[in-house]
Design an enzyme around this catalytic site. Structure first.
Site, short mmCIF file in Angstrom:
data_model
loop_
_atom_site.label_atom_id
_atom_site.label_comp_id
_atom_site.label_asym_id
_atom_site.label_seq_id
_atom_site.Cartn_x
_atom_site.Cartn_y
_atom_site.Cartn_z
N LYS A 89 0.83 -1.21 0.00
CA LYS A 89 0.00 0.00 0.00
C LYS A 89 0.86 1.26 0.00
O LYS A 89 0.41 2.32 0.41
CB LYS A 89 -0.92 0.01 1.23
CG LYS A 89 -1.93 -1.13 1.27
CD LYS A 89 -3.00 -0.96 0.20
CE LYS A 89 -4.08 -2.01 0.34
NZ LYS A 89 -5.15 -1.83 -0.68
N ALA A 126 3.11 6.93 1.30
CA ALA A 126 2.24 7.64 0.37
C ALA A 126 1.12 8.40 1.08
O ALA A 126 0.19 8.88 0.43
CB ALA A 126 1.65 6.67 -0.64
N LEU A 165 -6.77 6.58 2.87
CA LEU A 165 -8.04 7.28 2.64
C LEU A 165 -9.25 6.38 2.83
O LEU A 165 -10.34 6.85 3.15
CB LEU A 165 -8.05 7.89 1.24
CG LEU A 165 -7.05 9.03 1.02
CD1 LEU A 165 -7.05 9.46 -0.44
CD2 LEU A 165 -7.36 10.21 1.93
N GLY A 197 0.54 12.61 4.59
CA GLY A 197 0.94 12.20 5.94
C GLY A 197 2.36 11.67 6.02
O GLY A 197 3.00 11.74 7.07
N GLU A 214 4.38 14.66 6.49
CA GLU A 214 4.18 15.11 7.86
C GLU A 214 5.03 14.29 8.84
O GLU A 214 5.62 14.85 9.78
CB GLU A 214 2.71 15.03 8.24
CG GLU A 214 1.84 16.01 7.48
CD GLU A 214 0.38 15.91 7.83
OE1 GLU A 214 -0.14 16.84 8.47
OE2 GLU A 214 -0.26 14.89 7.48
N GLU A 267 -3.83 17.33 -0.61
CA GLU A 267 -5.06 17.48 0.16
C GLU A 267 -6.11 18.31 -0.59
O GLU A 267 -7.32 18.05 -0.48
CB GLU A 267 -4.75 18.12 1.51
CG GLU A 267 -4.11 17.17 2.52
CD GLU A 267 -2.63 16.89 2.26
OE1 GLU A 267 -2.08 16.01 2.92
OE2 GLU A 267 -2.04 17.56 1.38
N ARG A 294 -8.03 16.17 -2.82
CA ARG A 294 -8.80 15.13 -2.12
C ARG A 294 -9.96 15.70 -1.32
O ARG A 294 -10.74 14.97 -0.74
CB ARG A 294 -7.88 14.34 -1.17
CG ARG A 294 -6.64 13.74 -1.83
CD ARG A 294 -6.96 12.54 -2.69
NE ARG A 294 -5.72 11.93 -3.19
CZ ARG A 294 -5.19 12.16 -4.37
NH1 ARG A 294 -5.82 12.99 -5.21
NH2 ARG A 294 -4.07 11.59 -4.75
N GLY A 299 -3.62 16.79 8.64
CA GLY A 299 -4.06 16.55 10.02
C GLY A 299 -3.01 15.92 10.90
O GLY A 299 -3.27 15.60 12.05
#
Length: 266
Positions: free
Chosen positions: A30, A67, A71, A114, A117, A137, A140, A145
């Protein structure tokens, strides 16, 4: 010492190489997309590394670092669950950014959303030339976050971060280095090796100094100039009072420690 899979359902691997703990994101099928359970597993590995090691490396198994957000999980969350999930990411990533030991991230392939992040929470980022960075983001219909609005924005600047989010722009490793989001760029396939070398070097520093770099330096950056200078004086004075600092200074003065060399000379 290798401990193979660790954390929830083997989502994270853990290995101790001398004083350096290697934490591997282990969902290569993934592209290491992360979920709340994945972040919990990272948190458990970071806690263990803090207990056992003097520095850490976070890397991805397979061709990609991470990645970003899973979601499929995020899209089904009730509102308050999403808030609690985001705050959990904040707490765990803060353990990396302002913890007890320095962390280096080894970046290849996708460093997206993420994943960026997470990388931004480490003190140093080593990217190989396959790495690419994006914050999709805007496309999407979501918002960062995992601390990106603070950490990524402080690395590259809010206008550049806004550019990435608004346009879906993708940057390579060398361009991200110019923007300030990457500390080192290395040839493809060499990010992990270089990250471990750098982490091992940080592990030789005085523990109190490393702690002050991780915890005082970012707080001073948030202060006014006068408050920052006062805090600097306090931390500097405390650092020189530790027994380790006294011994290291004696070693230097008595010529048992090497002098700083120009680049390429040692």
């Amino acid at each position: 010492m290798t401990d193979g899979s660790s954390g929830a359902e083997g989502l994270v691997t853990y290995e101790l190489r001398g004083d350096v703990a290697l934490i591997g994101l282990n969902r290569p099928d993934k592209r290491n997309a992360i979920s709340d359970r994945f972040v919990q597993a990272i948190g458990a590995a970071v806690t263990r590394a803090t207990d056992e090691a003097k520095a850490g490396v976070i890397h991805g198994h397979g061709p990609h670092f991470c990645a970003g957000l899973d979601l499929s999980e995020h899209s089904e969350k009730p509102l308050f669950e999403a808030v609690k999930g985001s705050r959990q990411w904040h707490r765990i990533f803060d353990m990396i950014e302002r913890g007890l030991i320095p962390f280096v991230s080894a970046l290849s392939g996708a460093v997206v959303g993420g994943g960026f992040e997470l990388a931004a929470s480490t003190q140093l980022r080593v990217a190989d030339t396959s790495a690419f960075f994006a914050l999709p983001e805007g496309q999407r219909g979501i918002f960062v976050g995992g601390g990106g609005s603070v950490r990524v924005a402080r690395l590259i600047g809010a206008p550049r971060m806004g550019d990435m989010m608004l346009t879906g722009r993708t940057l390579g490793a060398e361009e991200m280095e110019r923007w300030g989001g990457v500390s080192y760029v290395v040839p493809e396939g060499e990010a992990l090796t270089r990250a471990v070398e750098i982490a091992a070097r940080t592990a030789t520093n005085a523990e109190f100094t490393n702690y002050a770099i991780l915890n005082a330096l970012p707080r001073i950056a948030d202060m006014s100039s006068e408050d920052g200078l006062f805090t600097e004086s306090m931390v500097a004075s405390l650092a020189t009072m530790t027994p380790e600092a006294k011994q290291r200074l004696r070693d230097f003065l008595e010529k048992r420690a090497a002098k700083v060399q120009a680049p390429g000379n040692g």
